[in-house]
Each structure stands twice: as C-alpha cells, then as structure tokens.
Design a protein around this motif. Structure first.
Motif, PDB file in Angstrom:
ATOM      1  N   LEU A 139      41.555  36.781  46.058  1.00  0.00           N
ATOM      2  CA  LEU A 139      40.833  35.692  45.555  1.00  0.00           C
ATOM      3  C   LEU A 139      39.468  36.190  44.636  1.00  0.00           C
ATOM      4  CD1 LEU A 139      40.941  32.896  48.180  1.00  0.00           C
ATOM      5  CD2 LEU A 139      42.388  33.236  45.962  1.00  0.00           C
ATOM      6  N   LEU A 140      39.258  37.525  44.920  1.00  0.00           N
ATOM      7  CA  LEU A 140      37.943  38.055  44.354  1.00  0.00           C
ATOM      8  C   LEU A 140      38.144  38.801  43.233  1.00  0.00           C
ATOM      9  CD1 LEU A 140      34.921  38.649  45.054  1.00  0.00           C
ATOM     10  CD2 LEU A 140      35.672  41.090  46.016  1.00  0.00           C
ATOM     11  N   HIS A 141      37.523  38.286  41.882  1.00  0.00           N
ATOM     12  CA  HIS A 141      37.876  38.689  40.694  1.00  0.00           C
ATOM     13  C   HIS A 141      36.660  39.466  39.983  1.00  0.00           C
ATOM     14  CE1 HIS A 141      41.579  36.652  39.921  1.00  0.00           C
ATOM     15  NE2 HIS A 141      41.160  35.768  40.821  1.00  0.00           N
ATOM     16  N   ALA A 142      36.952  40.651  39.375  1.00  0.00           N
ATOM     17  CA  ALA A 142      36.079  41.520  38.843  1.00  0.00           C
ATOM     18  C   ALA A 142      34.903  40.640  37.849  1.00  0.00           C
ATOM     19  CB  ALA A 142      36.392  42.807  38.226  1.00  0.00           C
ATOM     20  N   ASP A 143      35.676  39.849  36.983  1.00  0.00           N
ATOM     21  CA  ASP A 143      34.827  38.857  36.301  1.00  0.00           C
ATOM     22  C   ASP A 143      34.411  37.478  36.754  1.00  0.00           C
ATOM     23  OD1 ASP A 143      37.387  38.089  36.286  1.00  0.00           O
ATOM     24  OD2 ASP A 143      37.845  38.199  33.934  1.00  0.00           O
ATOM     25  N   GLY A 144      34.353  37.408  38.066  1.00  0.00           N
ATOM     26  CA  GLY A 144      34.092  36.091  38.664  1.00  0.00           C
ATOM     27  C   GLY A 144      32.635  35.620  38.148  1.00  0.00           C
ATOM     28  N   ASP A 145      31.935  36.280  38.072  1.00  0.00           N
ATOM     29  CA  ASP A 145      30.376  35.606  37.567  1.00  0.00           C
ATOM     30  C   ASP A 145      30.228  35.939  36.155  1.00  0.00           C
ATOM     31  OD1 ASP A 145      29.670  35.116  40.340  1.00  0.00           O
ATOM     32  OD2 ASP A 145      29.185  37.081  40.516  1.00  0.00           O
ATOM     33  N   ALA A 193      41.699  42.018  38.534  1.00  0.00           N
ATOM     34  CA  ALA A 193      41.436  43.294  37.222  1.00  0.00           C
ATOM     35  C   ALA A 193      40.416  43.881  37.655  1.00  0.00           C
ATOM     36  CB  ALA A 193      40.880  41.855  36.164  1.00  0.00           C
ATOM     37  N   TRP A 194      40.529  44.629  38.738  1.00  0.00           N
ATOM     38  CA  TRP A 194      39.587  45.855  39.154  1.00  0.00           C
ATOM     39  C   TRP A 194      40.172  47.135  38.618  1.00  0.00           C
ATOM     40  CZ3 TRP A 194      35.099  44.846  41.166  1.00  0.00           C
ATOM     41  CH2 TRP A 194      34.905  43.325  41.914  1.00  0.00           C
ATOM     42  N   VAL A 195      39.266  47.968  38.321  1.00  0.00           N
ATOM     43  CA  VAL A 195      39.632  49.426  37.913  1.00  0.00           C
ATOM     44  C   VAL A 195      39.148  50.341  39.020  1.00  0.00           C
ATOM     45  CG1 VAL A 195      39.163  51.285  36.159  1.00  0.00           C
ATOM     46  CG2 VAL A 195      39.132  48.977  35.562  1.00  0.00           C
ATOM     47  N   HIS A 230      36.964  53.664  48.537  1.00  0.00           N
ATOM     48  CA  HIS A 230      37.076  53.388  47.355  1.00  0.00           C
ATOM     49  C   HIS A 230      35.942  53.016  46.419  1.00  0.00           C
ATOM     50  CE1 HIS A 230      41.558  53.351  48.159  1.00  0.00           C
ATOM     51  NE2 HIS A 230      41.248  53.001  49.176  1.00  0.00           N
ATOM     52  N   ILE A 231      35.809  53.272  45.243  1.00  0.00           N
ATOM     53  CA  ILE A 231      35.061  52.601  44.216  1.00  0.00           C
ATOM     54  C   ILE A 231      35.931  52.030  43.222  1.00  0.00           C
ATOM     55  CG2 ILE A 231      33.031  52.992  42.851  1.00  0.00           C
ATOM     56  CD1 ILE A 231      32.440  55.326  44.410  1.00  0.00           C
ATOM     57  N   TRP A 232      35.565  50.671  42.960  1.00  0.00           N
ATOM     58  CA  TRP A 232      36.348  49.727  41.879  1.00  0.00           C
ATOM     59  C   TRP A 232      35.071  49.407  41.018  1.00  0.00           C
ATOM     60  CZ3 TRP A 232      40.281  46.338  44.979  1.00  0.00           C
ATOM     61  CH2 TRP A 232      40.963  47.011  45.351  1.00  0.00           C
ATOM     62  N   SER A 233      35.785  48.965  39.647  1.00  0.00           N
ATOM     63  CA  SER A 233      34.763  48.084  38.897  1.00  0.00           C
ATOM     64  C   SER A 233      35.376  47.347  37.983  1.00  0.00           C
ATOM     65  CB  SER A 233      33.811  49.182  38.050  1.00  0.00           C
ATOM     66  OG  SER A 233      34.647  49.570  37.021  1.00  0.00           O
ATOM     67  N   SER A 234      34.789  46.501  37.469  1.00  0.00           N
ATOM     68  CA  SER A 234      35.308  45.607  36.209  1.00  0.00           C
ATOM     69  C   SER A 234      35.530  46.396  35.119  1.00  0.00           C
ATOM     70  CB  SER A 234      34.083  44.643  35.857  1.00  0.00           C
ATOM     71  OG  SER A 234      32.800  44.916  35.586  1.00  0.00           O
ATOM     72  N   ALA A 235      36.347  45.907  34.107  1.00  0.00           N
ATOM     73  CA  ALA A 235      36.809  46.911  32.950  1.00  0.00           C
ATOM     74  C   ALA A 235      35.661  47.353  32.152  1.00  0.00           C
ATOM     75  CB  ALA A 235      37.971  46.123  32.421  1.00  0.00           C
ATOM     76  N   ASP A 236      34.626  46.520  31.851  1.00  0.00           N
ATOM     77  CA  ASP A 236      33.556  46.918  31.169  1.00  0.00           C
ATOM     78  C   ASP A 236      32.796  47.989  31.297  1.00  0.00           C
ATOM     79  OD1 ASP A 236      32.526  45.197  33.085  1.00  0.00           O
ATOM     80  OD2 ASP A 236      30.841  45.253  31.790  1.00  0.00           O
ATOM     81  N   LEU A 237      32.951  48.345  32.539  1.00  0.00           N
ATOM     82  CA  LEU A 237      32.233  49.477  33.221  1.00  0.00           C
ATOM     83  C   LEU A 237      32.890  50.750  33.294  1.00  0.00           C
ATOM     84  CD1 LEU A 237      30.286  47.874  36.237  1.00  0.00           C
ATOM     85  CD2 LEU A 237      29.429  48.442  33.730  1.00  0.00           C
ATOM     86  N   ASP A 238      34.237  50.800  33.109  1.00  0.00           N
ATOM     87  CA  ASP A 238      34.974  51.749  32.964  1.00  0.00           C
ATOM     88  C   ASP A 238      34.583  52.663  32.092  1.00  0.00           C
ATOM     89  OD1 ASP A 238      37.243  53.556  33.229  1.00  0.00           O
ATOM     90  OD2 ASP A 238      38.522  52.393  32.416  1.00  0.00           O
TER      91      ASP A 238
END
Length: 268
Positions: A139-145, A193-195, A230-238
């Motif tokens: 349920l946790l989304h990278a673009d949640g905020d 939508a995590w990278v 692990h280290i993940w991010s939202s797509a804009d930080l990739d």
C-alpha cells in the motif's frame, strides 16, 4: 549538490556504536538509517553521533528487539511517521522528510521481519508475520505525497533476484529467497512504483551481497552472501543517482554486524 544516504542493519547500536562512528568518519553520509538498533529511545547513544555533526536523530526503538533510527546532518521536518505494520507494536518503520537541492524528500527506514527458519506459515508464525508485513507494504507508494519525492531503505530481509544470493537453486526453499517472498517484494516495488537503485548501477547478472552469516568460519572465503539490504526511490530521483557503494570490508571489522553499510549518492 551531492546527497548521500546510507543504510545499515547494525545489530545492536549500543554494542556497535564504535563501528557507527568509524563509518561516519570514513564516509560521511548526509543521512544514515540504522536497523535492528535493539534499544528503547531513551537509551539510544545520541551523544557521540551529535558530536560528529549528526544533530538530527529520529528513533523508533524498543528494548532488546527490532528498532530503527535515522540520523542526519540535514534538518528534518516535523512530518515524522512511525507506522505499526501488522498492528503488533514492533518498532520496524520510521519515515522523515527533509529538503535538498530544491526537493522535498520523504525517507522511509524499514526493518522487515526475518521470518524464522521454516517457510511455511501453517507451522511457523514468524513466516506468516513476514508475509503479512510485505502485504501491507504494497500500500506504500513512492508518489504517495503530492510534491514530495521518496526514498525507501532498510533491511528488507528478502533477496529477490537470482544473483542476490550465492546459489539461487540451493536457496529457493530457504527463508529470504523463497518464491512467495520474492513475488511479494516484487509486488511492493511494482505496485508502489519504486525503483531498485542498487540494480540500476550494478547489473542484475552480477552477484551483489550485503549480508554474510555469522555461521561461516571464513565469511570472505566462503562468500555465501545475500542482498537483504535495499535502497529504492521514486522515479524522479532515478536520473540523479550517481553512485552505489556497498562497504563489503565492514563485514571484516572487529565485532561486526552480519550486514554491511550500503550508500547511495545523488546529484541534486
């Protein structure tokens, strides 16, 4: 401006505070996320960390078990969250928000349950707890905020890819690499939508480990590792990711954790 974020399951922060200080002096990340701190908030060893310039510390701890802490040289906002996954009261998550390079970024720090030894929830409640925890993480989304980028780090206790373990075939029935766990973590990533930033820099066909068991007489020679951190991010930080560092040598430090630090550096 460069931004560096590290994650490390320290396996008792009070026992290994000297190693934390050593790492900070050598590598100076802007933010360090610790897992398995194993101490209540009022006993967290903040003083030596603040002396090194890490004045902003957010903890979610409990006596003797679990626990996460995020320590930072950068100011943190008041938007702190400590989610009680599975509603059992375990200290396994904390998130903070900070600003850097004109961006607001929410940083999640996770310690996912290990899951015990038997990959069958009907006889092993710890494995069931792990699967339920992963289900809730979907349920946790990278673009949640809105307007806030996201980074997710921590000991997720699952090595999802074939070359995240020393032997894919031999570990398929071993907790941390079973198909049901791998499928669950993959869904957390895709639905949210995590990278996977570590695999953006280190191709999936290359071996990549962050953990080596204490049981091995010579961990380096045996090299039977797993990528549990692990280290993940939202797509804009990739596109801003410049480097991933896995500090393998830390496994050979005196009285080490069985995990090593992993650090991501961004150009923001």
């Amino acid at each position: 401006m460069p931004l560096s974020i590290a994650t490390w399951n320290i396996n008792s922060v009070r026992l290994r505070i000297g190693l934390v200080e050593q790492f900070l002096k050598l590598h100076s990340p802007d933010i360090l996320c610790l897992q398995e701190t194993k101490c209540p908030n009022d006993q967290f060893p903040s003083k030596p960390l603040k002396a090194l310039g890490y004045e902003h510390i957010v903890m979610h701890g409990q006596k003797g078990y679990h626990g996460v802490a995020t320590i930072s040289r950068l100011p943190l906002t008041e938007l702190v969250e400590r989610r009680d996954y599975c509603g059992v009261g375990d200290a396994r998550h904390v998130s903070v928000v900070f600003r850097h390079g004109g961006k607001s970024i929410r940083l999640h720090n996770f310690y996912v349950p290990a899951g015990g030894d038997e990959p069958d929830r009907t006889i092993n409640p710890k494995f069931g707890h792990k699967l339920d925890f992963i289900e809730e993480m979907k349920l946790l989304h990278a673009d949640g905020d809105a307007g806030i980028s996201s980074i997710l780090v921590g000991d997720l206790n699952i090595a999802p890819l074939e070359h995240d373990v020393w032997s894919h075939k031999q570990l398929l029935k071993i907790v941390s690499h079973t198909p049901v766990e791998v499928e669950g973590l993959t869904e957390v990533m895709t639905k949210g939508a995590w990278v996977d930033l570590m695999r953006r820099k280190i191709p999936a066909d290359q071996k990549l480990y962050t953990w080596w068991s204490y049981r091995a007489q010579d961990w380096a020679k045996a090299d039977r590792g797993r990528r549990l951190d692990h280290i993940w991010s939202s797509a804009d930080l990739d596109p801003h990711l410049s480097e991933i560092t896995v500090l393998r040598e830390a496994r050979g430090w005196e009285r080490p954790s069985d995990h090593v630090p992993v650090m991501a550096t961004f150009d923001l």
